[in-house]
Write a protein that holds these residues in place. Structure first.
Motif, PDB file in Angstrom:
ATOM      1  N   LEU A 108       0.821  -1.202   0.000  1.00 13.87           N
ATOM      2  CA  LEU A 108       0.000   0.000   0.000  1.00 13.87           C
ATOM      3  C   LEU A 108       0.861   1.260   0.000  1.00 13.87           C
ATOM      4  CD1 LEU A 108      -3.010   0.834   0.152  1.00 13.87           C
ATOM      5  CD2 LEU A 108      -2.743   0.923   2.644  1.00 13.87           C
ATOM      6  N   GLY A 109       1.977   1.216   0.720  1.00 19.09           N
ATOM      7  CA  GLY A 109       2.862   2.374   0.785  1.00 19.09           C
ATOM      8  C   GLY A 109       4.021   2.303  -0.171  1.00 19.09           C
ATOM      9  N   GLN A 110       4.077   1.244  -1.000  1.00 11.42           N
ATOM     10  CA  GLN A 110       5.168   1.073  -1.965  1.00 11.42           C
ATOM     11  C   GLN A 110       6.542   1.287  -1.317  1.00 11.42           C
ATOM     12  OE1 GLN A 110       5.036   0.077  -5.561  1.00 11.42           O
ATOM     13  NE2 GLN A 110       3.385  -0.802  -4.365  1.00 11.42           N
ATOM     14  N   LEU A 111       6.733   0.622  -0.181  1.00 10.42           N
ATOM     15  CA  LEU A 111       8.005   0.709   0.536  1.00 10.42           C
ATOM     16  C   LEU A 111       9.031  -0.222  -0.085  1.00 10.42           C
ATOM     17  CD1 LEU A 111       6.798   0.695   4.236  1.00 10.42           C
ATOM     18  CD2 LEU A 111       8.150   2.503   3.173  1.00 10.42           C
ATOM     19  N   ASN A 112      10.305   0.126   0.068  1.00  4.80           N
ATOM     20  CA  ASN A 112      11.347  -0.810  -0.304  1.00  4.80           C
ATOM     21  C   ASN A 112      11.925  -1.421   0.974  1.00  4.80           C
ATOM     22  OD1 ASN A 112      13.886   0.624   0.555  1.00  4.80           O
ATOM     23  ND2 ASN A 112      13.127   2.139  -0.891  1.00  4.80           N
ATOM     24  N   PRO A 113      12.534  -2.593   0.878  1.00  6.43           N
ATOM     25  CA  PRO A 113      13.002  -3.299   2.078  1.00  6.43           C
ATOM     26  C   PRO A 113      13.994  -2.511   2.921  1.00  6.43           C
ATOM     27  CG  PRO A 113      12.977  -4.786   0.203  1.00  6.43           C
ATOM     28  CD  PRO A 113      12.708  -3.421  -0.334  1.00  6.43           C
ATOM     29  N   LEU A 114      14.886  -1.755   2.288  1.00  5.57           N
ATOM     30  CA  LEU A 114      15.890  -1.017   3.048  1.00  5.57           C
ATOM     31  C   LEU A 114      15.240   0.070   3.905  1.00  5.57           C
ATOM     32  CD1 LEU A 114      18.818  -0.646   3.749  1.00  5.57           C
ATOM     33  CD2 LEU A 114      19.126   0.743   1.691  1.00  5.57           C
ATOM     34  N   THR A 115      14.239   0.751   3.373  1.00  7.16           N
ATOM     35  CA  THR A 115      13.522   1.760   4.157  1.00  7.16           C
ATOM     36  C   THR A 115      12.835   1.116   5.353  1.00  7.16           C
ATOM     37  OG1 THR A 115      13.152   3.155   2.213  1.00  7.16           O
ATOM     38  CG2 THR A 115      11.704   3.507   4.090  1.00  7.16           C
ATOM     39  N   ALA A 116      12.218  -0.035   5.129  1.00  6.12           N
ATOM     40  CA  ALA A 116      11.554  -0.738   6.228  1.00  6.12           C
ATOM     41  C   ALA A 116      12.555  -1.105   7.328  1.00  6.12           C
ATOM     42  CB  ALA A 116      10.861  -1.983   5.701  1.00  6.12           C
ATOM     43  N   LEU A 117      13.715  -1.593   6.945  1.00  6.58           N
ATOM     44  CA  LEU A 117      14.742  -1.942   7.928  1.00  6.58           C
ATOM     45  C   LEU A 117      15.199  -0.708   8.705  1.00  6.58           C
ATOM     46  CD1 LEU A 117      16.740  -4.419   5.695  1.00  6.58           C
ATOM     47  CD2 LEU A 117      15.688  -5.033   7.886  1.00  6.58           C
ATOM     48  N   GLN A 118      15.310   0.419   8.043  1.00  7.50           N
ATOM     49  CA  GLN A 118      15.705   1.655   8.717  1.00  7.50           C
ATOM     50  C   GLN A 118      14.696   2.055   9.787  1.00  7.50           C
ATOM     51  OE1 GLN A 118      16.056   4.254   5.277  1.00  7.50           O
ATOM     52  NE2 GLN A 118      18.256   4.433   5.614  1.00  7.50           N
ATOM     53  N   MET A 119      13.419   1.873   9.518  1.00  9.37           N
ATOM     54  CA  MET A 119      12.375   2.347  10.417  1.00  9.37           C
ATOM     55  C   MET A 119      12.004   1.339  11.512  1.00  9.37           C
ATOM     56  SD  MET A 119      11.877   5.310   9.338  1.00  9.37           S
ATOM     57  CE  MET A 119      12.668   6.081   7.928  1.00  9.37           C
ATOM     58  N   SER A 120      12.665   0.209  11.516  1.00  8.89           N
ATOM     59  CA  SER A 120      12.289  -0.896  12.401  1.00  8.89           C
ATOM     60  C   SER A 120      12.249  -0.500  13.881  1.00  8.89           C
ATOM     61  CB  SER A 120      13.247  -2.070  12.189  1.00  8.89           C
ATOM     62  OG  SER A 120      12.891  -3.147  13.015  1.00  8.89           O
ATOM     63  N   ASP A 121      13.267   0.199  14.365  1.00 10.80           N
ATOM     64  CA  ASP A 121      13.310   0.549  15.790  1.00 10.80           C
ATOM     65  C   ASP A 121      12.223   1.544  16.168  1.00 10.80           C
ATOM     66  OD1 ASP A 121      15.376  -1.143  16.370  1.00 10.80           O
ATOM     67  OD2 ASP A 121      16.925   0.391  16.484  1.00 10.80           O
ATOM     68  N   LEU A 122      11.992   2.539  15.319  1.00  4.36           N
ATOM     69  CA  LEU A 122      10.947   3.526  15.613  1.00  4.36           C
ATOM     70  C   LEU A 122       9.572   2.872  15.637  1.00  4.36           C
ATOM     71  CD1 LEU A 122       9.974   6.390  16.102  1.00  4.36           C
ATOM     72  CD2 LEU A 122      10.088   6.808  13.629  1.00  4.36           C
ATOM     73  N   VAL A 123       9.324   1.988  14.676  1.00  3.65           N
ATOM     74  CA  VAL A 123       8.033   1.294  14.634  1.00  3.65           C
ATOM     75  C   VAL A 123       7.881   0.360  15.828  1.00  3.65           C
ATOM     76  CG1 VAL A 123       6.650  -0.378  13.330  1.00  3.65           C
ATOM     77  CG2 VAL A 123       7.778   1.504  12.137  1.00  3.65           C
TER      78      VAL A 123
END
Length: 318
Positions: free
Chosen positions: A193-208
């Protein structure tokens, strides 16, 4: 007298803190009177699927319009991250207008998410898994950072020490870190839905993990990363976290509050690297100030321009 001195010092400190925290509010709306040029790749991709940008916009608009549950999820996630829901809506609308078509029903995203658990994925280049690659000594300096700074650091190490170079007899491509290691299907692919790429998701892991309580992502488990990107209930917090990081970067680095301008956060969602761009804008405005010129406000690109242009229509849904 002593009390007066302490009171004065306290007031001075509060004033200094307030001044440090002050940021120029960027007004709503577009800085450009007409839409900036749309990249040729986006136009070609849209033409190849026999559709138009307007048709794709109406399709994603219909998805939001017809699904009260999705709108409720967006509201809830936006509140958790302290941002206006329109920032999340802008990212979704921009991605599905200029990149891929939206699915007609939210349920399709859930089905797709489950399908990623059945195939074995890997984040690798020429057979070397990225989880092994980042054990190389060049990456030691990145140890101990949170997930955002960690992957930013690793990307910088890639650019400086490996990108387009021959290391230990192995040639590495002159390409982005994410494009080299994190696209097991084909180049340029983002998901969900947000057209995320895997590297961005990994970056945001701690905040989420901190805000939403979701499990931290592990680079050695690509299937879980892709499921997270595809599942709307999991991906929306990552979209919100990405936007929150952009807002914080522009406030803290460049001195601009972009929280009232969804077109700007959509632009940064599209182009990435908000901190680098904030530093670049800060440097430009320092030069302008030294030359006695007015400061430059952050500007939207073609993607963010559409979001601001359609904002009243999108707000009406909420």
């Amino acid at each position: 007298m002593k009390k007066l001195i302490l009171l004065f010092l306290g007031m001075a400190l509060a004033t200094a803190v307030a001044t440090a925290d002050a940021a120029t509010m960027v007004p709503p709306g577009n800085r450009y009177s007409v839409q900036p040029d749309i990249p040729g790749a986006s136009s070609r991709r849209t033409q190849a699927t026999n559709t138009t940008f307007q048709a794709k916009y109406r399709k994603v608009y219909a998805l939001l319009q017809n699904d009260a549950e999705l709108r409720g999820k967006i509201r809830k996630v936006a509140a958790a991250y302290g941002i206006d829901p329109m920032h999340i809506v802008g990212a979704i609308v921009g991605e599905h207008t200029y990149n891929v078509d939206a699915y007609d029903r939210l349920q399709t995203y859930y089905v797709k998410a489950i399908s990623y658990l059945s195939s074995k994925l890997s984040f690798a280049y020429h057979g070397e898994d990225v989880s092994d690659f980042i054990q190389r000594p060049e990456f030691k300096k990145c140890a101990g950072m949170d997930s955002y700074d960690l992957w930013e650091c690793r990307e910088q190490v890639w650019n400086r020490s490996f990108r387009g170079k021959s290391v230990g007899g192995e040639d590495f491509p002159d390409d982005r870190f994410g494009a080299t290691f994190f696209q097991p299907y084909y180049a340029g692919q983002t998901f969900g839905l947000g057209q995320l790429n895997p590297l961005t998701a990994l970056q945001m892991s701690d905040l989420v993990h901190k805000v939403s309580g979701l499990p931290r992502l592990d680079v050695s488990d690509p299937n879980a990363v892709y499921k997270t990107i595809m599942d709307p209930d999991l991906t929306l917090p990552y979209v919100a976290a990405t936007i929150k990081k952009s807002i914080d970067a522009y406030r803290g680095i460049a001195g601009f509050d972009i929280s009232k301008n969804p077109g700007l956060t959509a632009t940064l969602y599209n182009v990435g690297n908000p901190e680098q761009r904030a530093y670049a804008l800060k440097a430009e405005n320092e030069k302008r100030s030294a030359a006695g010129e007015p400061e430059k406000l952050p500007e939207e690109n073609y993607y963010g321009w559409l979001v601001n242009d359609k904002l009243d229509e999108l707000k009406a849904l909420f």
